[in-house]
Design a protein around this motif. Structure first.
Motif, PDB file in Angstrom:
ATOM      1  N   VAL A   1      11.999  -0.207  67.395  1.00  0.00           N
ATOM      2  CA  VAL A   1      13.096  -0.539  66.472  1.00  0.00           C
ATOM      3  C   VAL A   1      13.683   0.724  65.870  1.00  0.00           C
ATOM      4  N   ALA A   2      12.808   1.633  65.431  1.00  0.00           N
ATOM      5  CA  ALA A   2      13.270   2.847  64.749  1.00  0.00           C
ATOM      6  C   ALA A   2      14.066   3.766  65.670  1.00  0.00           C
ATOM      7  N   PHE A   3      13.835   3.666  66.985  1.00  0.00           N
ATOM      8  CA  PHE A   3      14.585   4.499  67.924  1.00  0.00           C
ATOM      9  C   PHE A   3      15.826   3.789  68.452  1.00  0.00           C
ATOM     10  N   VAL A   4      15.673   2.537  68.884  1.00  0.00           N
ATOM     11  CA  VAL A   4      16.737   1.850  69.625  1.00  0.00           C
ATOM     12  C   VAL A   4      17.935   1.524  68.744  1.00  0.00           C
ATOM     13  N   ILE A   5      17.710   0.988  67.541  1.00  0.00           N
ATOM     14  CA  ILE A   5      18.855   0.588  66.716  1.00  0.00           C
ATOM     15  C   ILE A   5      19.681   1.788  66.263  1.00  0.00           C
ATOM     16  N   PRO A   6      19.083   2.845  65.684  1.00  0.00           N
ATOM     17  CA  PRO A   6      19.927   3.994  65.310  1.00  0.00           C
ATOM     18  C   PRO A   6      20.628   4.641  66.505  1.00  0.00           C
ATOM     19  N   THR A   7      19.915   4.742  67.643  1.00  0.00           N
ATOM     20  CA  THR A   7      20.558   5.306  68.830  1.00  0.00           C
ATOM     21  C   THR A   7      21.675   4.394  69.320  1.00  0.00           C
ATOM     22  N   GLY A   8      21.436   3.097  69.246  1.00  0.00           N
ATOM     23  CA  GLY A   8      22.452   2.133  69.658  1.00  0.00           C
ATOM     24  C   GLY A   8      23.694   2.181  68.802  1.00  0.00           C
ATOM     25  N   TYR A   9      23.550   2.596  67.539  1.00  0.00           N
ATOM     26  CA  TYR A   9      24.717   2.710  66.669  1.00  0.00           C
ATOM     27  C   TYR A   9      25.699   3.761  67.189  1.00  0.00           C
ATOM     28  N   SER A  10      25.215   4.674  68.039  1.00  0.00           N
ATOM     29  CA  SER A  10      26.099   5.661  68.649  1.00  0.00           C
ATOM     30  C   SER A  10      26.426   5.343  70.105  1.00  0.00           C
ATOM     31  N   PHE A  11      25.471   4.722  70.818  1.00  0.00           N
ATOM     32  CA  PHE A  11      25.617   4.582  72.264  1.00  0.00           C
ATOM     33  C   PHE A  11      25.717   3.141  72.752  1.00  0.00           C
ATOM     34  N   ASN A  12      25.673   2.168  71.883  1.00  0.00           N
ATOM     35  CA  ASN A  12      25.687   0.774  72.325  1.00  0.00           C
ATOM     36  C   ASN A  12      26.657  -0.044  71.469  1.00  0.00           C
ATOM     37  N   LEU A  13      27.924   0.349  71.485  1.00  0.00           N
ATOM     38  CA  LEU A  13      28.945  -0.316  70.665  1.00  0.00           C
ATOM     39  C   LEU A  13      29.678  -1.354  71.517  1.00  0.00           C
ATOM     40  N   ASP A  14      29.005  -2.482  71.759  1.00  0.00           N
ATOM     41  CA  ASP A  14      29.546  -3.486  72.675  1.00  0.00           C
ATOM     42  C   ASP A  14      30.890  -4.033  72.204  1.00  0.00           C
ATOM     43  N   GLY A  15      30.942  -4.456  70.941  1.00  0.00           N
ATOM     44  CA  GLY A  15      32.179  -5.032  70.420  1.00  0.00           C
ATOM     45  C   GLY A  15      33.317  -4.029  70.381  1.00  0.00           C
ATOM     46  N   THR A  16      33.003  -2.785  70.026  1.00  0.00           N
ATOM     47  CA  THR A  16      34.041  -1.753  69.943  1.00  0.00           C
ATOM     48  C   THR A  16      34.579  -1.388  71.317  1.00  0.00           C
ATOM     49  N   THR A  17      33.702  -1.249  72.306  1.00  0.00           N
ATOM     50  CA  THR A  17      34.174  -0.882  73.637  1.00  0.00           C
ATOM     51  C   THR A  17      35.034  -1.986  74.238  1.00  0.00           C
ATOM     52  N   LEU A  18      34.666  -3.245  73.999  1.00  0.00           N
ATOM     53  CA  LEU A  18      35.494  -4.346  74.487  1.00  0.00           C
ATOM     54  C   LEU A  18      36.883  -4.288  73.840  1.00  0.00           C
ATOM     55  N   TYR A  19      36.914  -4.050  72.523  1.00  0.00           N
ATOM     56  CA  TYR A  19      38.197  -3.949  71.819  1.00  0.00           C
ATOM     57  C   TYR A  19      39.045  -2.799  72.357  1.00  0.00           C
ATOM     58  N   LEU A  20      38.414  -1.654  72.614  1.00  0.00           N
ATOM     59  CA  LEU A  20      39.169  -0.486  73.046  1.00  0.00           C
ATOM     60  C   LEU A  20      39.848  -0.714  74.392  1.00  0.00           C
ATOM     61  N   SER A  21      39.174  -1.393  75.317  1.00  0.00           N
ATOM     62  CA  SER A  21      39.810  -1.673  76.594  1.00  0.00           C
ATOM     63  C   SER A  21      40.981  -2.630  76.408  1.00  0.00           C
ATOM     64  N   LEU A  22      40.823  -3.605  75.527  1.00  0.00           N
ATOM     65  CA  LEU A  22      41.928  -4.518  75.203  1.00  0.00           C
ATOM     66  C   LEU A  22      43.101  -3.761  74.593  1.00  0.00           C
ATOM     67  N   ALA A  23      42.809  -2.960  73.579  1.00  0.00           N
ATOM     68  CA  ALA A  23      43.869  -2.325  72.799  1.00  0.00           C
ATOM     69  C   ALA A  23      44.640  -1.297  73.611  1.00  0.00           C
ATOM     70  N   SER A  24      43.952  -0.505  74.430  1.00  0.00           N
ATOM     71  CA  SER A  24      44.631   0.550  75.177  1.00  0.00           C
ATOM     72  C   SER A  24      45.586  -0.029  76.211  1.00  0.00           C
ATOM     73  N   VAL A  25      45.165  -1.044  76.944  1.00  0.00           N
ATOM     74  CA  VAL A  25      46.050  -1.667  77.933  1.00  0.00           C
ATOM     75  C   VAL A  25      47.143  -2.466  77.223  1.00  0.00           C
ATOM     76  N   PHE A  26      46.834  -3.050  76.067  1.00  0.00           N
ATOM     77  CA  PHE A  26      47.841  -3.747  75.269  1.00  0.00           C
ATOM     78  C   PHE A  26      48.993  -2.813  74.906  1.00  0.00           C
ATOM     79  N   VAL A  27      48.672  -1.583  74.491  1.00  0.00           N
ATOM     80  CA  VAL A  27      49.722  -0.621  74.141  1.00  0.00           C
ATOM     81  C   VAL A  27      50.577  -0.298  75.362  1.00  0.00           C
ATOM     82  N   ALA A  28      49.928  -0.126  76.526  1.00  0.00           N
ATOM     83  CA  ALA A  28      50.692   0.142  77.753  1.00  0.00           C
ATOM     84  C   ALA A  28      51.625  -1.026  78.070  1.00  0.00           C
ATOM     85  N   GLN A  29      51.124  -2.259  77.930  1.00  0.00           N
ATOM     86  CA  GLN A  29      51.970  -3.433  78.171  1.00  0.00           C
ATOM     87  C   GLN A  29      53.124  -3.479  77.185  1.00  0.00           C
ATOM     88  N   ALA A  30      52.834  -3.186  75.915  1.00  0.00           N
ATOM     89  CA  ALA A  30      53.867  -3.230  74.888  1.00  0.00           C
ATOM     90  C   ALA A  30      54.936  -2.170  75.110  1.00  0.00           C
TER      91      ALA A  30
END
Length: 396
Positions: free
Chosen positions: A281-310
């Motif tokens: 727990v002490a290793f995975v969660i803090p490391t995941g806060y930098s390397f496992n941003l599932d919700g953020t990465t999904l949003y970024l792919s949406l937002a970047s292509v959205f801007v191109a479409q717009a």
């Protein structure tokens, strides 16, 4: 007045911008300088923030080296799941196409950049910098990331000899976090001005696209939680009911505050109580806060292509895949910065010559999307501890 939070001020700025764009379009069109100043300050954050956070994240503390096998398993798991999240977002935005009809415009400087089709060899060669200072000056995000990864690995290999450099990277990251906080005080003005200019030039139709983006974002995040994290739980044989009872509180804290840090103490405590060993727990969660941003990465792919479409810019499959690679790398290590996704998105849009106006427009609805992506980040990191524990052969 002092009790009103930044998110509320951003909403107020957005509302004022819409009203001004409708009531006084001629005046609103002259506010572009305000949003441009704000966007220039945002762009100034990217290079030092990426360098400081990535170098310290890799070299600071030596977690990967100390944890050995567990560290390697965690990083492999993080990369697989965040890659799935990126491509889920990419599929959703190409299916729904929420940006069509908005017609954001590039500035004259952005439009003047040549758009020669990239070759595979040219792209691979371009990833590696000849000078990190030149890369920072020109905003070459991938080059900065590659240099920072190699530099951080070198610092980790040297151990104590590199501690002054690692301490500098940590201090630089903290300074840039504070710097970003100062810049974000201008966000209500930058957002209000950008929305006013956009509504004055393009009418209320632009808001329809933003509404479609929010709905697409929430639907994609729900599919990710049920269809991806749910399948991961079944494969790893994580008890779903017990896990949800352990992760529910940090998930709700993250959703209501839009802050991963606010949920961190409860996440650490609850996952240990769930049965995951403290060392994991002490290793995975803090490391995941930098390397496992599932919700953020999904949003970024949406937002970047959205801007191109717009902007009416058609991106080939190869260009979209290259953009996903950029996002996969640049989204590592900046979870602690306010509006981290905004900083990453700004760097990616600049890398692919997409209009920076999209950043300011998206910031107006960022609070509504920040809640869900942050809560999914926390949920994904809680699950990561359980998956690594099961991978180690432990019973939960």
């Amino acid at each position: 007045m002092r009790r009103i939070g930044l998110t509320t001020w951003i909403f107020i700025g957005m509302a004022v911008g819409i009203a001004l764009g409708l009531a006084a379009p001629e005046t609103a069109r002259h506010l572009g300088i305000v949003s441009n100043i704000f966007l220039r300050l945002i762009k100034s954050i990217i290079a030092p923030l990426l360098f400081g956070t990535l170098v310290y994240g890799i070299a600071g503390g030596g977690d990967l080296k100390a944890m050995g096998r567990i560290g390697i398993k965690a990083v492999v798991y993080f990369e697989v799941v965040t890659t799935v999240a990126l491509f889920l977002g990419l599929g959703a935005v190409n299916l729904v196409r929420p940006g069509e009809g908005m017609r954001l415009e590039r500035t004259a400087a952005e439009a003047a950049v040549a758009q020669a089709p990239p070759t595979v060899s040219g792209v691979l060669e371009h990833v590696f910098p000849t000078s990190v200072f030149d890369a920072m000056a020109r905003g070459e995000v991938l080059q900065i990331v590659v240099f920072s990864f190699l530099f951080g690995a070198a610092c980790a290999a040297l151990g104590a000899k590199a501690s002054p450099v690692v301490s500098f990277a940590e201090s630089l990251a903290e300074v840039m976090f504070r710097y970003t906080g100062y810049v974000m005080y201008l966000a209500p003005f930058g957002v209000g001005a950008a929305i006013a200019v956009t509504v004055a030039s393009k009418g209320l139709g632009v808001l329809v696209g933003l509404g479609k983006l929010i709905l697409t974002m929430y639907a994609a995040q729900a599919i990710f939680v049920g269809g991806v994290l749910g399948v991961v739980m079944l494969i790893a044989r994580v008890p779903v009911g017990r896990f949800w009872r352990a992760a529910r509180e940090p998930f709700l804290i993250a959703f209501s505050t839009a802050s991963s840090e606010a949920a961190l103490p409860r996440a650490l405590e609850n996952m240990e109580r769930f049965g995951v060993p403290k060392r994991i727990v002490a290793f995975v969660i803090p490391t995941g806060y930098s390397f496992n941003l599932d919700g953020t990465t999904l949003y970024l792919s949406l937002a970047s292509v959205f801007v191109a479409q717009a902007a009416g810019i058609s991106l080939s499959l190869g260009q979209q895949l290259m953009m996903m690679l950029t996002l996969m790398l640049t989204s590592k290590g900046v979870a602690g910065v306010p509006r981290a996704a905004l900083v990453i998105l700004a760097g990616t849009l600049g890398q692919f010559n997409l209009p920076m106006e999209g950043v300011a427009v998206l910031l107006g609805i960022d609070a509504a999307m920040d809640m869900v992506r942050t809560s999914v980040n926390v949920l994904g990191n809680c699950l990561a501890t359980a998956v690594i524990a099961r991978w180690e052969g432990l019973r939960l």
